[in-house]
Design an enzyme around this catalytic site. Structure first.
Site, PDB file in Angstrom:
ATOM      1  N   HIS A  50       0.856  -1.375  -0.144  1.00 54.50           N
ATOM      2  CA  HIS A  50      -0.011  -0.133   0.228  1.00 54.50           C
ATOM      3  C   HIS A  50       0.886   1.216   0.035  1.00 54.50           C
ATOM      4  O   HIS A  50       0.221   2.062  -0.144  1.00 54.50           O
ATOM      5  CB  HIS A  50      -1.080   0.049   1.113  1.00 54.50           C
ATOM      6  CG  HIS A  50      -0.480   0.157   2.592  1.00 54.50           C
ATOM      7  ND1 HIS A  50      -0.117  -0.456   3.519  1.00 54.50           N
ATOM      8  CD2 HIS A  50      -0.027   1.500   3.220  1.00 54.50           C
ATOM      9  CE1 HIS A  50       0.266  -0.022   4.562  1.00 54.50           C
ATOM     10  NE2 HIS A  50       0.416   1.375   4.304  1.00 54.50           N
ATOM     11  N   GLY A  58       3.506   6.693   7.985  1.00 50.14           N
ATOM     12  CA  GLY A  58       4.573   6.876   7.436  1.00 50.14           C
ATOM     13  C   GLY A  58       5.680   5.823   8.134  1.00 50.14           C
ATOM     14  O   GLY A  58       6.477   5.389   7.489  1.00 50.14           O
ATOM     15  N   ASN A  59       5.309   4.916   9.071  1.00 51.89           N
ATOM     16  CA  ASN A  59       6.106   3.968   9.538  1.00 51.89           C
ATOM     17  C   ASN A  59       5.557   2.521   8.642  1.00 51.89           C
ATOM     18  O   ASN A  59       6.548   1.554   8.907  1.00 51.89           O
ATOM     19  CB  ASN A  59       5.576   3.298  11.112  1.00 51.89           C
ATOM     20  CG  ASN A  59       6.328   4.224  12.224  1.00 51.89           C
ATOM     21  OD1 ASN A  59       6.011   5.030  12.726  1.00 51.89           O
ATOM     22  ND2 ASN A  59       7.751   3.936  12.002  1.00 51.89           N
ATOM     23  N   SER A  60       4.604   2.773   7.952  1.00 51.28           N
ATOM     24  CA  SER A  60       4.360   1.586   7.131  1.00 51.28           C
ATOM     25  C   SER A  60       5.349   0.946   6.139  1.00 51.28           C
ATOM     26  O   SER A  60       6.073   1.658   5.583  1.00 51.28           O
ATOM     27  CB  SER A  60       3.266   1.749   6.177  1.00 51.28           C
ATOM     28  OG  SER A  60       1.857   2.085   7.008  1.00 51.28           O
ATOM     29  N   ASP A  99       0.077  -7.533   1.598  1.00 53.69           N
ATOM     30  CA  ASP A  99       0.430  -6.212   1.745  1.00 53.69           C
ATOM     31  C   ASP A  99       1.883  -5.844   1.901  1.00 53.69           C
ATOM     32  O   ASP A  99       2.359  -5.311   2.479  1.00 53.69           O
ATOM     33  CB  ASP A  99      -0.174  -5.435   2.853  1.00 53.69           C
ATOM     34  CG  ASP A  99      -0.054  -4.003   2.771  1.00 53.69           C
ATOM     35  OD1 ASP A  99       0.100  -3.423   1.635  1.00 53.69           O
ATOM     36  OD2 ASP A  99      -0.314  -3.188   3.774  1.00 53.69           O
ATOM     37  N   LEU A 117      -8.225 -23.712  -3.631  1.00 56.66           N
ATOM     38  CA  LEU A 117      -9.183 -24.689  -3.229  1.00 56.66           C
ATOM     39  C   LEU A 117     -10.536 -24.554  -3.925  1.00 56.66           C
ATOM     40  O   LEU A 117     -11.095 -25.561  -4.494  1.00 56.66           O
ATOM     41  CB  LEU A 117      -9.376 -25.007  -2.064  1.00 56.66           C
ATOM     42  CG  LEU A 117     -10.267 -26.349  -1.497  1.00 56.66           C
ATOM     43  CD1 LEU A 117      -9.638 -27.545  -2.128  1.00 56.66           C
ATOM     44  CD2 LEU A 117     -10.167 -26.279   0.036  1.00 56.66           C
ATOM     45  N   GLY A 118     -10.993 -23.202  -4.118  1.00 62.59           N
ATOM     46  CA  GLY A 118     -12.511 -23.178  -4.660  1.00 62.59           C
ATOM     47  C   GLY A 118     -13.623 -23.362  -3.782  1.00 62.59           C
ATOM     48  O   GLY A 118     -14.317 -23.972  -4.068  1.00 62.59           O
ATOM     49  N   VAL A 119     -13.802 -22.994  -2.268  1.00 61.97           N
ATOM     50  CA  VAL A 119     -14.702 -22.863  -1.670  1.00 61.97           C
ATOM     51  C   VAL A 119     -14.847 -21.814  -1.027  1.00 61.97           C
ATOM     52  O   VAL A 119     -13.785 -20.980  -0.621  1.00 61.97           O
ATOM     53  CB  VAL A 119     -14.451 -24.131  -0.780  1.00 61.97           C
ATOM     54  CG1 VAL A 119     -14.452 -25.496  -1.402  1.00 61.97           C
ATOM     55  CG2 VAL A 119     -13.058 -23.835   0.283  1.00 61.97           C
ATOM     56  N   GLN A 120     -16.205 -21.365  -0.450  1.00 64.44           N
ATOM     57  CA  GLN A 120     -16.529 -20.239   0.570  1.00 64.44           C
ATOM     58  C   GLN A 120     -16.494 -21.118   1.770  1.00 64.44           C
ATOM     59  O   GLN A 120     -17.286 -22.060   1.739  1.00 64.44           O
ATOM     60  CB  GLN A 120     -17.826 -19.832   0.038  1.00 64.44           C
ATOM     61  CG  GLN A 120     -17.778 -18.994  -1.046  1.00 64.44           C
ATOM     62  CD  GLN A 120     -19.207 -18.335  -1.470  1.00 64.44           C
ATOM     63  OE1 GLN A 120     -20.110 -18.341  -0.552  1.00 64.44           O
ATOM     64  NE2 GLN A 120     -18.934 -17.469  -2.569  1.00 64.44           N
ATOM     65  N   ILE A 121     -15.821 -20.445   2.592  1.00 62.98           N
ATOM     66  CA  ILE A 121     -15.848 -20.953   4.042  1.00 62.98           C
ATOM     67  C   ILE A 121     -16.076 -20.343   5.358  1.00 62.98           C
ATOM     68  O   ILE A 121     -16.165 -19.226   5.076  1.00 62.98           O
ATOM     69  CB  ILE A 121     -14.493 -21.777   4.451  1.00 62.98           C
ATOM     70  CG1 ILE A 121     -13.382 -20.853   4.079  1.00 62.98           C
ATOM     71  CG2 ILE A 121     -14.179 -23.037   3.487  1.00 62.98           C
ATOM     72  CD1 ILE A 121     -11.965 -21.334   4.519  1.00 62.98           C
TER      73      ILE A 121
END
Length: 511
Positions: free
Chosen positions: A153, A253-255, A183, A310-314
């Site tokens: 970011h 700014g520490n990011s 990130d 894997l292709g799942v909603q969990i």
């Protein structure tokens, strides 16, 4: 004067009350200890003393690591917003050309905002000239030959990245690759013989000292210290949240800057703060070094990160969902929906399955499953242990490549025109779903069990009690069957906006 005396008197009473409370608690503690330890061996004082291992100061550590920490300055193009006197939002008064306020608005307007009044007096070239904004973050060298770690970011949408060394020297930097899911970003500057730091191989322990170095508010080279206050934090930033929480002051700014242990090793990359005001309140989050090591290795090699899919909603197995399934354990990840065309569905994973192990490794919940699968390369075959209908079974799945796949619900026409059904005990009114399977919720009684569980009009219930439902009658039958089994809740698979989840709805007997 009288008010001050009253205030002093009140403070004195409050202080005395606190002291009295402390004394009372101390006496109670002694009495309790006497009762508990009366028949046991007394605990010697030296057995409970903790040796002070805190450093006298951090001078040696800071001198060693500070040259490896840099400021990251990012130039990005911004789209100017013109404030005009046309009644939309803020308006700019129609001032004469020689009015001094024109110069004031130009000079002190916020970045990206064009306060010129209808571009009056500006040349076409000036009006079309791109505007640029500048943002700043932190980073650190991880190699002698110029590789630098920072946050995604910090550099996202940047057209030009500059690294500022501790001595003020500025170096142009190239973005080697980014991974938005964790990130993280990897930069490269030309040259050699840079001071660098190592990523720790050991996870920090709660209570250990840490030092954060970075570029808060663009000041550069700032050092703060604190302790690790928690680990394994999920802050909703992404599917792989596993942050270290520290109380060292970290600000804007520490990011991208490092958090060090007392050996001078990087234990985390500062990425987020929790703050109602935008300033430090003692809660900051860092990406663990083990995650950084894996991601940076791939970015350095390929410029991107590939993960198994894997292709799942969990979703988690909550206590009420466990009750609805008739099981006692809440560990594992509940499959809300196997995505069409995904590896899980092709291998036979079904909605309602609970994934409890991956290659024999226990799955505590959805976060653990997501991280486990992401650690595999695409096309890897894994063995999943799933719980279905109270029985455990194993299913082999060949993982796909994680992209930006989204779930899609099957849609087909239905000629079922049955009348709406009111489930008064549950606070629901439903009718057959005209756009596909299941029944659609057309009414939710305020304050009812369904309302409290988050049901909304337009939700589609596709399964209840483990069985598919086509109309209100099917739903009523499944609720009755659940009651006969002595369960306190009926587990329903609910779809909303193409996403699927399971909800355990208390039966009407539970009020």
């Amino acid at each position: 004067m009288t008010n001050n005396k009253n205030r002093v008197s009140t403070l004195g009473k409050f202080r005395n009350a606190l002291l009295a409370s402390a004394v009372t608690l101390g006496v109670a503690g002694v009495a309790a200890s006497g009762a508990i330890l009366s028949d046991t061996q007394p605990v010697r004082a030296e057995q409970v003393q903790v040796q002070n291992q805190g450093p006298a100061d951090f001078t040696d550590l800071v001198e060693k690591v500070k040259p490896a920490v840099v400021s990251v300055r990012v130039k990005s193009e911004v789209n100017p917003v013109t404030f005009q006197g046309d009644g939309r939002g803020f308006s700019m008064p129609d001032l004469p050309d020689d009015n001094p306020l024109n110069e004031f608005f130009k000079r002190f307007g916020p970045r990206g905002f064009d306060f010129d009044n209808n571009d009056r007096g500006r040349s076409p070239h000036h009006r079309n000239h791109p505007r640029f904004g500048m943002s700043q973050g932190s980073g650190f060298f991880i190699s002698q030959d110029g590789y630098i770690v920072t946050n995604d970011h910090v550099v996202e949408d940047g057209s030009e990245v500059t690294v500022v060394m501790e001595d003020g020297k500025e170096l142009p930097a190239k973005v080697v690759g980014v991974d938005e899911r964790t990130d993280l970003a990897l930069l490269k500057v030309d040259g050699d013989n840079y001071t660098y730091v190592n990523l720790s191989k050991d996870a920090p322990k709660i209570g250990q000292w840490v030092v954060a170095v970075g570029n808060p508010f663009g000041l550069g080279g700032t050092v703060t210290a604190g302790i690790v206050s928690a680990d394994g934090r999920d802050i909703g930033a992404g599917p792989y949240d596993d942050f270290i929480q520290i109380d060292a002051p970290v600000n804007r700014g520490n990011s991208g800057g490092p958090t060090f242990n007392m050996k001078g090793e990087v234990v985390g990359v500062n990425t987020a703060i929790f703050s109602p005001s935008g300033g430090n309140v003692g809660i900051a989050f860092a990406i663990p070094a083990n995650v950084v090591t894996d991601v940076v290795s791939e970015l350095r090699k390929d410029g991107s990160v590939t993960r198994g899919w894997l292709g799942v909603q969990i979703q988690p197995v909550t206590e009420d969902i466990a009750e609805g399934l008739g099981i006692s354990s809440t560990t594992g990840a509940l499959v809300a929906d196997p995505q069409d065309g995904g590896p899980a569905k092709q291998a036979g994973i079904q909605a309602g399955d609970i994934i409890t192990q991956v290659d024999g490794n226990k799955v505590e919940g959805p976060r653990e499953l997501a991280r486990m699968i992401a650690a595999y390369d695409p096309d890897t075959k894994v063995e999943l242990t799933v719980l279905r209908d109270g029985r455990e079974r194993t299913i082999d799945v060949e993982l796909g490549k994680l992209g930006k796949q989204t779930a899609s619900a099957d849609s087909q026409d239905s000629g079922d025109q049955a009348a709406p059904t009111s489930l008064e005990g549950l606070g629901l009114a439903v009718e057959p779903n005209q756009d596909g399977d299941g029944v659609m919720v057309i009414g939710v009684d305020r304050g009812s069990a369904a309302d409290q569980k988050g049901f909304e009009e337009g939700d589609v219930i596709v399964r209840a009690g483990g069985k598919a439902v086509r109309d209100g009658s099917d739903l009523e039958n499944q609720i009755a069957a659940v009651k006969e089994q002595g369960r306190k809740a009926v587990l329903m698979q609910v779809q909303r906006n193409g996403n699927s989840r399971f909800v355990a709805l208390p039966t009407d007997d539970q009020g």
